[in-house]
Design an enzyme around this catalytic site. Sequence first.
Site, mmCIF file in Angstrom:
data_model
loop_
_atom_site.group_PDB
_atom_site.id
_atom_site.type_symbol
_atom_site.label_atom_id
_atom_site.label_comp_id
_atom_site.label_asym_id
_atom_site.label_seq_id
_atom_site.Cartn_x
_atom_site.Cartn_y
_atom_site.Cartn_z
ATOM 1 N NE ARG A 119 -8.797 1.251 5.116
ATOM 2 C CZ ARG A 119 -9.487 0.664 6.073
ATOM 3 N NH1 ARG A 119 -10.333 -0.299 5.782
ATOM 4 N NH2 ARG A 119 -9.331 1.006 7.320
ATOM 5 C CB SER B 71 -12.953 2.450 8.873
ATOM 6 O OG SER B 71 -12.988 1.115 9.322
ATOM 7 C CG ASN C 195 -8.166 3.987 -1.500
ATOM 8 O OD1 ASN C 195 -7.078 4.397 -1.840
ATOM 9 N ND2 ASN C 195 -8.496 3.769 -0.246
#
Lengths: 156, 296
Positions: B230, B226, B234
């Site tokens: 992440r 994660s 993004n």
Amino acid sequence: MNINLTLIGQSITFIFFVMFVMKFIWPPLVGALEERKKTIADGLAAAEKGKHDGELAKQHVLDTLKDAKAQAQDIINLAEKRASEIVEESKDTAKAEGERIIAAANAELEQEVNRAREQLRGQVVSLAVSGASKVLKREIDEKANEDLLKDLVAQL
Amino acid sequence: MSSEAISSADYIKHHLTNWTYGQSPTTGEWSFAHTAAEAKSMGFMAIHVDTMLWSIITGLIFIYFFTKAANKASAGVPTGLQNFVEMIVEFIDTSVRGSFTAKNDMVAPLALTVFIWIFLMNAMDLVPVDWIPEASKWVGVTFFGADPHHVYMKVVPSTDPNATIGMAFSVFFLVLFYSFKNKGIGGFTAELTLMPFQSKNKVVQGLFIPVNFILEFVSLIAKPISLALRLFGNMYAGEMIFILIAIMFNAGLVMATLGGVLQLGWAIFHILIITLQAFIFMTLTIVYLDMAHSEH
């Protein structure tokens, strides 16, 4: 989006940068910050102490001033007392002196009166003698009557 | 966009391909990949030169300015750069003190590196998407005689999953290392197998062990995944939108004007995202390391 050796290369780069920061960047920066914090804390403590000392000094000044005032009052009181004493003393002295002067003047006056009286007596005698001698002229021996005249002078 | 007529799909594809140096699976020779397909065929034995180049450049920028400030650091009145650097250091220090309860001299420098380095890598996103690729195309064609279509330059390292996974795995390695160091093999194993389900009955407890292990193992593995995805997601999405906006510049005056406005707006919004993603990566790094240090 292929997963390849870049992953390992990136990890190595990352570890290298972290180690560099850990060794050369972080300690001096944090050290400086800590040191400044300490300096500021010391400065504040010193300021606090200075303020406290100032208050103490102010208190001391007030105390001293109070003492000085009390002392000054004592001195003034003493001086006033002494002054009134001196005035009293002078009054007494002046009175005594005046009396003395009056007594001396009286004595002198008496002396003068006596002296004038003596003189007057002598003059009256000589006047009486000259009057008598003029009346009697040669009939009376001056020498023979001298004793009589002395008696008369003494009786005056 | 290049003056030659190439389709939007090609343009996007070109922008999303890394400059790759690797071993050809057929000949076994090491060379630069000429196409995206060739780069893909190289498999694991390849390296993204642009990702490494820009991550090292941004890292060195970070190292340069912070070393400069560190060398001048003193307890006196700070000015200029030193003031700025101290502000960041203070901020990191506060974050670490807030989330990290154990004592470890490595965590704060790690957090600082993560925050600034990721921020700078993300910030490469704000450079207009064609500037550096066009410049490198010019350099490649002029000095190396390369085919302009085969010069790839992806300037934002954090849009390369290799970069984010590499960092996340480094952090994960530290988490494992400190977990074993602080809790021992027994303690760490117990943490993985005896929770969250517990029972006083030994038999029931024994039955819970595999269930607990699956749950805890997944949550353990989820941490680096994660963390990496992440940041990658993004930044990749942000970069993609910049590329899409850039396509508008070739579609007439009205579209180009609209594109300019959009690019400005997205770039301003992106300043928030690049900072936020750097901050999240840093905070989670601190939290994961704190969990590795604390006893349950």
